[in-house]
Design an enzyme around this catalytic site. Structure first.
Site, PDB file in Angstrom:
ATOM      1  N   GLU A   1      41.165  38.702  32.779  1.00  0.00           N
ATOM      2  CA  GLU A   1      39.730  38.675  33.089  1.00  0.00           C
ATOM      3  C   GLU A   1      39.508  38.885  34.587  1.00  0.00           C
ATOM      4  OE1 GLU A   1      37.894  35.632  29.813  1.00  0.00           O
ATOM      5  OE2 GLU A   1      39.377  34.819  31.205  1.00  0.00           O
TER       6      GLU A   1
ATOM      7  N   GLU B   1      44.017  33.241  24.431  1.00  0.00           N
ATOM      8  CA  GLU B   1      43.280  31.979  24.384  1.00  0.00           C
ATOM      9  C   GLU B   1      43.076  31.411  22.987  1.00  0.00           C
ATOM     10  OE1 GLU B   1      41.867  33.860  28.290  1.00  0.00           O
ATOM     11  OE2 GLU B   1      42.506  34.525  26.307  1.00  0.00           O
TER      12      GLU B   1
END
Length: 255
Positions: free
Chosen positions: A114, A134
């Site tokens: 990210e 995640e």
């Protein structure tokens, strides 16, 4: 706010930002996130032509958010502070007015990917692996892994990483458009310097405006770009000088 684990060096109009936490795979904790936001504001005012972002060592570019920093937070604190503060810092990086080059000198996973998505160009060294793991931990990619990453890499690529848990090699990431260049291990910074050489040959103001327009097209910062460009035009108009003079003289302006 400063943090020794985020090293900013500015030389010859290039800002080099290095995450120095190799013992923790360059993972970010809350203090580092706050420092990143402050450093982006410093970079914005430094008059640089480019930013190079990388991590210490060769194992990890950035492992994302340090689990020890967020795993004990209450759900409210996790959402209100950890995720929102990360967005503030990452948005500031993505919206710098100069090009940002991420040198992925090690694995780039979760929040690290990210973070890399905030850059305008990603150079990966050949040994690097990339992914969004995640959901395997019971959490989401919360630092714009489902938003900015989708805009920049494409929804299907993000689905494969975030929903299916696929981890890509550097060459696979190149083919999928996640990274822009793959170089041998240890050659990432040299490749970034070559890119900077090309940037130096281009008009800085036109480059800045073009980046802002591309960001607006991606819905990265559309409202701010529109008002910043319009405000610049207004500030360059003789009307502003007339209006300010009238204000100082306490009279109506004669436009």
């Amino acid at each position: 706010m400063t943090d020794p684990r985020l090293d900013l060096a500015i030389s010859e109009k290039v800002a080099r930002l290095t995450i120095r936490r190799a013992d923790r795979h360059n993972a970010l904790d809350a203090g580092m996130v706050d420092a990143l936001l402050a450093l982006c504001r410093q970079i914005e005012r430094a008059g640089v032509c480019a930013v190079v972002l990388t991590g210490e060592g060769s194992k990890s570019f950035c492992a994302g958010g340090d689990i020890a920093s967020w795993s004990s937070l209450s759900p409210d604190d996790f959402g209100r502070h950890w995720l929102r503060d990360g967005h503030l810092a990452f948005d500031a990086l993505a919206r710098l007015t100069v090009p940002v080059i991420a040198v992925l000198n090690g694995h780039c996973l979760g929040g690290g990917l990210e973070l890399a998505a905030c850059a305008d160009l990603r150079i990966a060294e050949a040994h690097v692996k990339l992914g969004l793991p995640e959901t395997g931990l019971g959490v989401i990619p919360g630092w714009s892994g489902t938003q900015r990453a989708v805009r920049r890499f494409g929804a299907q690529v993000v689905r494969r990483m975030a929903l299916m848990g696929e981890v890509f090699t550097a060459d696979q990431a190149l083919a999928l458009g996640i990274v822009d260049q793959v170089v041998p291990q240890g050659q990432g910074l040299a490749a970034a310097d070559q890119v900077i050489g090309r940037l130096r040959a281009r008009a800085p103001r036109a480059t800045e405006l073009t980046k802002m327009l591309i960001n607006a097209a991606e819905a990265e910062e559309r409202e701010r770009v529109i008002e910043a460009l319009a405000g610049t035009i207004a500030a360059a108009s003789p009307d502003l000088a007339k209006g300010l003079a009238a204000f100082r003289d306490k009279r109506k302006p004669d436009f």
